[in-house]
Design an enzyme around this catalytic site. Sequence first.
Site, short mmCIF file in Angstrom:
data_model
loop_
_atom_site.label_atom_id
_atom_site.label_comp_id
_atom_site.label_asym_id
_atom_site.label_seq_id
_atom_site.Cartn_x
_atom_site.Cartn_y
_atom_site.Cartn_z
N LEU A 1 47.64 9.07 7.14
CA LEU A 1 48.62 9.88 6.42
C LEU A 1 48.90 11.22 7.10
CD1 LEU A 1 47.52 9.27 2.71
CD2 LEU A 1 49.16 8.00 4.11
N TYR B 1 44.24 25.11 3.64
CA TYR B 1 43.84 24.23 2.52
C TYR B 1 44.47 24.70 1.21
CZ TYR B 1 41.00 21.75 -0.88
OH TYR B 1 40.60 20.97 -1.94
#
Length: 270
Positions: free
Chosen positions: A30, A143
């Site tokens: 992905l 993140y």
Amino acid sequence: MGYAVVAKLRSGGHTVIGVDIKDADIVADLSTPTGRRAAASEVLSSCSGVMDGAVLAAGLGPTKGAERLITEVNYFGVVDLLRSWRPALAATQRAKVVAFASNSTTTVPMVPSRAIRALLAGDSDRALRAYRLFGPLSPPMAYAGSKIAVSRWIRRTAVTPEWAGAGIRLNALAPGAIMTPMLEQQLAIPSEARHVRRFPVPTGGFGDAGQLADWVVFMLSDSADFLCGSIVFVDGGSDAYFRADDWPRPVPARRLVSYYRRTRQFSERN
């Protein structure tokens, strides 16, 4: 957490099509556009173009040097797949979608807003340039940025006619420190373990992946028909610890005025 979700769903008699980089029904990377297209296509083929629900749990933690991978998997690995699957989800008229966000969306300070805007505009390169300005702090920024962008995309998208109007309920979970292999790796490094254990968790300890899976199963059920565009924090109280007075916050009056003005103009034209 994704593994625990699959186990709970299968034990409940549901058919699950797992997607992962290895050891899954559909193996796909992905972190690349090609991998995401392949994953989306193979899932649609496997379910014959009809999906009752989707759980987007693939993700990478704040690993040094992995800012691009974090961005591609955590944000585009959610958004690109869901856009491809929307017609299959709409086909059931009562589909539920749960994406994994994080309480880092509200507990990591100074995440550059221009990076979030870049991701929502589909520009990962511009987001990465913004993170690099933070030097050694760029991985946690990447993140948190990926999770903020996912959360905002869900909030914006969930309420549109193409999603809510098609019967699709799009929501997200925002976990805190859950005992997973990623957390175990952090705790194995003394310098990181000190930071992890000092972080405020009012309930104490760490969350359980199985309990998070229970939340997902609920959010996929008929009981969640009226749940739309919500980011549900399951983090032992950390978000509330830092933001007790920040939420809920009223809608600014100017937005309501703008809404009623548009509604009146639409009524007059029709």
